[in-house]
Design a protein around this motif. Sequence first.
Motif, PDB file in Angstrom:
ATOM      1  N   MET A  22       1.050  -1.406   0.099  1.00 41.66           N
ATOM      2  CA  MET A  22       0.044   0.062  -0.093  1.00 41.66           C
ATOM      3  C   MET A  22       0.874   1.094   0.071  1.00 41.66           C
ATOM      4  SD  MET A  22      -2.952  -1.102   2.870  1.00 41.66           S
ATOM      5  CE  MET A  22      -1.667  -1.979   3.966  1.00 41.66           C
ATOM      6  N   CYS A 148     -12.186  -4.592  -4.138  1.00 42.85           N
ATOM      7  CA  CYS A 148     -11.018  -4.067  -3.380  1.00 42.85           C
ATOM      8  C   CYS A 148     -10.934  -2.367  -3.632  1.00 42.85           C
ATOM      9  CB  CYS A 148      -9.918  -4.804  -3.996  1.00 42.85           C
ATOM     10  SG  CYS A 148      -9.484  -4.307  -5.860  1.00 42.85           S
ATOM     11  N   ALA A 149      -9.726  -1.985  -2.927  1.00 38.21           N
ATOM     12  CA  ALA A 149      -9.223  -0.531  -2.813  1.00 38.21           C
ATOM     13  C   ALA A 149      -8.311  -0.513  -4.088  1.00 38.21           C
ATOM     14  CB  ALA A 149      -8.665  -0.158  -1.507  1.00 38.21           C
ATOM     15  N   THR A 201      -6.915  -2.232   2.879  1.00 37.13           N
ATOM     16  CA  THR A 201      -7.917  -1.563   3.782  1.00 37.13           C
ATOM     17  C   THR A 201      -8.036  -1.863   5.273  1.00 37.13           C
ATOM     18  OG1 THR A 201      -9.133  -0.901   1.760  1.00 37.13           O
ATOM     19  CG2 THR A 201      -9.971  -0.358   3.929  1.00 37.13           C
ATOM     20  N   ARG A 202      -8.331  -3.377   5.545  1.00 38.69           N
ATOM     21  CA  ARG A 202      -8.437  -3.632   6.828  1.00 38.69           C
ATOM     22  C   ARG A 202      -7.228  -3.281   7.782  1.00 38.69           C
ATOM     23  NH1 ARG A 202      -9.406  -3.221  11.206  1.00 38.69           N
ATOM     24  NH2 ARG A 202     -10.644  -4.251  12.582  1.00 38.69           N
ATOM     25  N   CYS A 204      -5.223  -0.769   7.369  1.00 36.58           N
ATOM     26  CA  CYS A 204      -5.030   0.697   7.456  1.00 36.58           C
ATOM     27  C   CYS A 204      -5.725   1.169   8.960  1.00 36.58           C
ATOM     28  CB  CYS A 204      -5.700   1.461   6.381  1.00 36.58           C
ATOM     29  SG  CYS A 204      -4.719   1.392   5.057  1.00 36.58           S
ATOM     30  N   LEU A 219     -12.451   5.324   8.416  1.00 36.99           N
ATOM     31  CA  LEU A 219     -12.779   3.955   7.699  1.00 36.99           C
ATOM     32  C   LEU A 219     -13.650   3.164   8.667  1.00 36.99           C
ATOM     33  CD1 LEU A 219      -9.048   2.902   7.206  1.00 36.99           C
ATOM     34  CD2 LEU A 219     -10.607   3.540   5.420  1.00 36.99           C
ATOM     35  N   THR A 227     -17.574   4.633  -0.889  1.00 37.01           N
ATOM     36  CA  THR A 227     -16.206   4.473  -2.032  1.00 37.01           C
ATOM     37  C   THR A 227     -16.760   4.881  -3.325  1.00 37.01           C
ATOM     38  OG1 THR A 227     -16.567   2.253  -3.006  1.00 37.01           O
ATOM     39  CG2 THR A 227     -15.242   2.195  -0.987  1.00 37.01           C
ATOM     40  N   ALA A 241     -11.802   5.861  -1.169  1.00 41.06           N
ATOM     41  CA  ALA A 241     -12.961   6.444   0.028  1.00 41.06           C
ATOM     42  C   ALA A 241     -13.928   7.551  -0.861  1.00 41.06           C
ATOM     43  CB  ALA A 241     -12.380   6.972   1.397  1.00 41.06           C
ATOM     44  N   TRP A 287      -7.383   5.866  -0.625  1.00 42.51           N
ATOM     45  CA  TRP A 287      -7.614   4.561  -1.049  1.00 42.51           C
ATOM     46  C   TRP A 287      -8.374   3.450  -0.332  1.00 42.51           C
ATOM     47  CZ3 TRP A 287      -6.839   4.103  -6.488  1.00 42.51           C
ATOM     48  CH2 TRP A 287      -6.127   5.205  -7.019  1.00 42.51           C
ATOM     49  N   ALA A 288      -9.253   3.197  -0.343  1.00 37.29           N
ATOM     50  CA  ALA A 288      -9.955   2.289   0.475  1.00 37.29           C
ATOM     51  C   ALA A 288     -11.015   1.619  -0.208  1.00 37.29           C
ATOM     52  CB  ALA A 288     -10.668   3.017   1.741  1.00 37.29           C
ATOM     53  N   GLN A 292     -14.639  -1.374   4.100  1.00 39.67           N
ATOM     54  CA  GLN A 292     -14.979  -0.563   5.111  1.00 39.67           C
ATOM     55  C   GLN A 292     -16.200  -0.690   5.989  1.00 39.67           C
ATOM     56  OE1 GLN A 292     -13.598   4.025   3.979  1.00 39.67           O
ATOM     57  NE2 GLN A 292     -14.675   3.038   2.149  1.00 39.67           N
TER      58      GLN A 292
END
Length: 325
Positions: A22, A148-149, A201-202, A204, A219, A227, A241, A287-288, A292
């Motif tokens: 990431m 996905c992000a 993302t998780r 993050c 998040l 998103t 996001a 980016w996410a 979320q």
Amino acid sequence: MALKTKITEMLGIRHPIVQGGMMWVGTAEMASAVSNAGGLGILTALTQPTPDDLRREIDRCRAMTDKPFGVNLTLLPSVSPPPYAEYRRAIIDSGVTIVETAGSRPQEHVEEFKSHGLTVLHKCTSVRHALSAQRMGVDIISIDGFECAGHPGEDDVPGLVLIPAAADQVTVPMLASGGIGDGRGLAAALALGAEGVNMGTRFCATVEAPIHDEVKAMLVSNTERDTNLIFRGFKNTGRVAKTSVSDRVVEIGTRPGAVFEDVRPMVSGAKGRQALTTGDLEAGLIWAGQIQGLIHDIPTCAALLSRMVADAEAIIRGRMTGFLA
């Protein structure tokens, strides 16, 4: 508790959970925390300004964990591309044994990594690209569903279809990626034919993630609907996001005759880094992915992985077997 799969055996890790590369997040702090928790942490090469900086970051990560970790090298089309070959050499010379590649035309890099004995994970967003990467000789495929992000490709196929579709044809072990962030997702990925999961993302929304608390709070508060898909008209779709910035990028990008230059000032990597480090959600893109909607807390990496594996095991041993007559 542990889940033993081909992924845990190949990578020498306790849990079949990988932290994908990431930008701005894949630092030594993040990677070492995931590796120390029993997963595979991954540094993001291009987060470092130069190949020499990457060498120093690898050394720093090695000082923070004695567990396996990898390095991500993402290959993106660019007018002025970074010195990929020099970053590749830094990875090899530093004694890294696992590399995650992503992006277009990776063959040159895959061949060089393989010639030096590295285990290569390659991220793909379609079965056809996964098969192409397999023919190149990669060891593990990370198949990235539409949830996905980042860049989900242009096919819009979600994981529930994409993972088993890939499992039907891919013969090397697979990681499932996109929309995964808890034990249910881990158990589902295994049921669909994957040998583990790759999450971005998780991770993050963990204590150790090197991003501002305001971003982590966003998040947690966001839902699966928060998103935006950007760059669709430019055939380079990205999932980010939903913020006022990404709303504007979508609006401008859908205007007749829009070109990338129209949005470039708003989407620079420097602005995204500013948002992550300062917590100013209007500074740039964040980016996410749609996961979320399933993020409800900010645990340590160790707590997150332990919980995921325990929940997955409970589902596999209890809920699933409970359906058998």
